[in-house]
Design an enzyme around this catalytic site. Structure first.
Site, short mmCIF file in Angstrom:
data_model
loop_
_atom_site.label_atom_id
_atom_site.label_comp_id
_atom_site.label_asym_id
_atom_site.label_seq_id
_atom_site.Cartn_x
_atom_site.Cartn_y
_atom_site.Cartn_z
N SER A 130 41.68 -7.17 9.13
CA SER A 130 42.32 -7.07 10.45
C SER A 130 43.63 -7.85 10.50
CB SER A 130 41.37 -7.64 11.51
OG SER A 130 42.05 -7.85 12.72
N TYR A 154 47.62 -4.03 13.75
CA TYR A 154 47.92 -3.99 15.17
C TYR A 154 49.43 -4.01 15.23
CZ TYR A 154 43.24 -4.38 17.08
OH TYR A 154 41.95 -4.11 17.46
N THR A 180 45.56 0.86 14.11
CA THR A 180 44.62 0.99 15.22
C THR A 180 45.36 1.32 16.50
OG1 THR A 180 43.10 -0.50 14.14
CG2 THR A 180 42.79 -0.18 16.51
N LYS A 262 43.48 4.91 13.30
CA LYS A 262 42.12 4.52 13.71
C LYS A 262 41.99 4.56 15.23
CE LYS A 262 38.82 0.66 13.21
NZ LYS A 262 38.84 -0.08 14.47
N HIS A 286 36.05 2.27 18.77
CA HIS A 286 36.15 0.82 18.61
C HIS A 286 34.79 0.15 18.89
CE1 HIS A 286 39.59 -2.14 18.27
NE2 HIS A 286 38.64 -2.97 18.62
C1 LIG Z 1 34.21 -8.64 17.07
C2 LIG Z 1 34.97 -7.39 16.75
C3 LIG Z 1 36.32 -7.48 16.44
C4 LIG Z 1 37.03 -6.33 16.11
N1 LIG Z 1 38.33 -6.45 15.74
C5 LIG Z 1 39.01 -5.37 15.34
C6 LIG Z 1 40.33 -5.49 14.86
O1 LIG Z 1 40.87 -6.57 14.74
N2 LIG Z 1 40.98 -4.34 14.50
C7 LIG Z 1 40.39 -3.11 14.59
O2 LIG Z 1 41.01 -2.10 14.26
N3 LIG Z 1 39.14 -2.97 15.02
C8 LIG Z 1 38.43 -4.07 15.39
N4 LIG Z 1 37.13 -3.93 15.79
C9 LIG Z 1 36.50 -2.60 15.78
C10 LIG Z 1 35.88 -2.28 14.41
O3 LIG Z 1 36.86 -2.08 13.43
C11 LIG Z 1 35.02 -1.01 14.46
O4 LIG Z 1 35.80 0.06 15.00
C12 LIG Z 1 33.76 -1.16 15.29
O5 LIG Z 1 33.20 -2.44 15.17
C13 LIG Z 1 32.76 -0.10 14.84
O6 LIG Z 1 31.65 -0.09 15.62
P1 LIG Z 1 30.26 -0.82 15.26
O7 LIG Z 1 30.49 -2.30 15.50
O8 LIG Z 1 29.32 -0.22 16.22
O9 LIG Z 1 29.94 -0.52 13.80
C14 LIG Z 1 36.38 -5.06 16.12
C15 LIG Z 1 35.03 -4.99 16.41
C16 LIG Z 1 34.31 -6.12 16.71
C17 LIG Z 1 32.84 -5.99 16.98
O1 LIG Z 2 37.98 -7.54 19.89
C1 LIG Z 2 38.36 -6.46 19.44
O2 LIG Z 2 37.70 -5.44 19.54
C2 LIG Z 2 39.62 -6.39 18.74
O3 LIG Z 2 39.93 -5.33 18.28
C3 LIG Z 2 40.49 -7.53 18.56
C4 LIG Z 2 41.74 -7.49 19.12
C5 LIG Z 2 42.59 -8.58 18.94
C6 LIG Z 2 42.20 -9.65 18.18
C7 LIG Z 2 40.94 -9.65 17.59
C8 LIG Z 2 40.10 -8.58 17.77
#
Ligand SMILES: Cc1cc2nc3c(=O)[nH]c(=O)nc-3n(C[C@H](O)[C@H](O)[C@H](O)COP(=O)(O)O)c2cc1C
Ligand SMILES: O=C(O)C(=O)c1ccccc1
Length: 391
Positions: A130, A154, A180, A262, A286
């Site tokens: 990320s 991002y 994303t 994404k 997401h």
């Molecule tokens: C705590 C957390 C932080 C996340 N941070 C990001 C991120 O920084 N960038 C991003 O593209 N997706 C982020 N996601 C989304 C994940 O990449 C992914 O799309 C999602 O977790 C998939 O669903 P699942 O948790 O049900 O497997 C985040 C998800 C969670 C749970």
């Molecule tokens: O929390 C999230 O889902 C996420 O995508 C995110 C966005 C910014 C910083 C860290 C995680």
């Protein structure tokens, strides 16, 4: 001699270890990890990971949509030799799974992204880092040796910071770019709001920014002299709700490798992605964290696959918890899936070993589900292998 690794061998390994009285340190039903993590870690971090948008309806819909599809196993198909490998974005992967980009992993474990990345490398699955990681991308790359890694962008408001991120990611050996699109703003997240918990305001998840020369050039004082100002600069920079489709040309000009969008849910957006010269899409909501009331990711998948499956690599995430979930996503048109929360819980519970446990359980279960359903690889399951409740 058998050529491909059988992921299902993990099952025997567990039973054999049991002969000395050992049992796995973590549950092998990955749906049990969330409750366990909640009991072991503080409410703030777990709430942030487990939480989702609004009343949680999209996260529940993701699970319900996968559950509505049921696998129809076929018999007598000689499934002794199986090979889960698959070509994704010009690379051969040992299985149709990668670890999804998840920001701020240090809230789950002090070793954070490097531990998760080492686990991915040890098991041979790609790690998607990320932009909002708690560790600079160069250090994560170092932890991975030459293992496959992809960078999630991002898309920062400032073009120089965006350019700098792309240059750094390429130099650090990240081979594909995941952009994303579903998070130009953070959604309404009651679980975080009720605890007034947002990691970045504490300077977590800002490592790539604070270490970036172009980002720092925009600060009046060095980060350590005015942390609040640096955090505010990050908040203003982190994303850009003003972006639109023509802006993708900038990424194409500044990134030589494959680009994957994404957060695609509408087939028309998938067509626009193909028209813009992108290489793939991740059908994803997401993990239900952005639009409450959104379409379940598994319901969006067949329509996107139908629209662009012959032009783009179609990947999937949101709601994958078990091997049979992966099977269903493949049958609905995904080439491979990204795994989100389960590996994050594995990290929180047992660091690198916990993440490896999660990956091995998921892939062993997938291997067995394929075999027991009459398949020897990830490319043969299709819609005819599923029945769907209510369809
Ligand atoms: C705590 C957390 C932080 C996340 N941070 C990001 C991120 O920084 N960038 C991003 O593209 N997706 C982020 N996601 C989304 C994940 O990449 C992914 O799309 C999602 O977790 C998939 O669903 P699942 O948790 O049900 O497997 C985040 C998800 C969670 C749970
Ligand atoms: O929390 C999230 O889902 C996420 O995508 C995110 C966005 C910014 C910083 C860290 C995680």
């Amino acid at each position: 001699m058998r050529m491909a690794k059988h992921w299902a061998d993990f099952q025997y390994e567990i039973y054999l270890n049991g002969m000395t009285g050992a049992v796995p340190r973590l549950p092998t039903d990955l749906t049990a990890l969330e409750a366990l993590t909640e009991r072991r870690l503080g409410p703030g971090p777990v709430g942030y990971v487990a939480g989702s948008a609004g009343d949680g309806s999209t996260a529940r819909a993701n699970r319900a949509a996968l559950a509505r599809h049921r696998i129809v196993p076929r018999m007598l198909r000689d499934v002794r030799e199986r090979d889960l490998s698959v070509d994704v974005l010009g690379r051969s992967l040992p299985a149709p799974v990668a670890l999804a980009p998840v920001g701020v992993l240090s809230i789950m474990h002090p070793e954070a992204e490097p531990a998760a990345a080492r686990a991915a490398a040890a098991q041979g699955v790609p790690f998607v880092l990320s932009s909002a990681s708690s560790t600079p991308m160069e250090r994560v790359a170092e932890a991975m040796g030459d293992a496959e890694r992809w960078f999630q962008l991002y898309w920062p408001k400032d073009r120089e910071v965006a350019r700098s991120f792309l240059r750094r990611a390429e130099a650090a050996g990240f081979t594909a770019l995941f952009v994303t699109l579903d998070t130009p703003l953070l959604s309404w997240r009651p679980r975080d709001l009720d605890q007034a918990y947002l990691p970045f305001l504490r300077g977590v998840g800002t490592a790539n920014y604070f270490s970036d020369p172009a980002f720092r050039a925009g600060l009046a004082k060095p980060v350590h002299e005015d942390l609040d100002a640096a955090v505010m600069h990050f908040v203003g920079m982190f994303s850009d709700p003003g972006k639109s489709w023509p802006d993708l040309a900038f990424l194409r000009e500044n990134w030589d490798g494959p680009i994957v969008l994404k957060g695609i849910l509408h087939p028309d957006d998938a067509r626009l992605a193909a028209d813009a010269g992108m290489d793939g899409v991740v059908v994803s909501n997401h993990g239900g964290r952005q639009v409450a009331g959104a379409v379940a990711a598994a319901d969006a998948l067949p329509r996107v696959a139908e629209a662009v499956g012959d032009r783009l690599t179609v990947l999937f995430d949101s709601g994958i918890r078990t091997g049979d979930d992966v099977f269903k996503a493949l049958a609905l048109g995904a080439r491979a899936v990204l795994l989100g929360r389960p590996y994050v819980y594995g990290l929180g519970l047992d660091g690198q070993a916990g993440v490896e446990h999660v990956v091995r359980c998921l892939l062993a279960e997938l291997d067995l589900t394929l075999a027991l359903s009459g398949h020897t690889g990830p490319s043969t399951p299709g819609p005819a292998d599923l029945v769907t409740d209510g369809a």
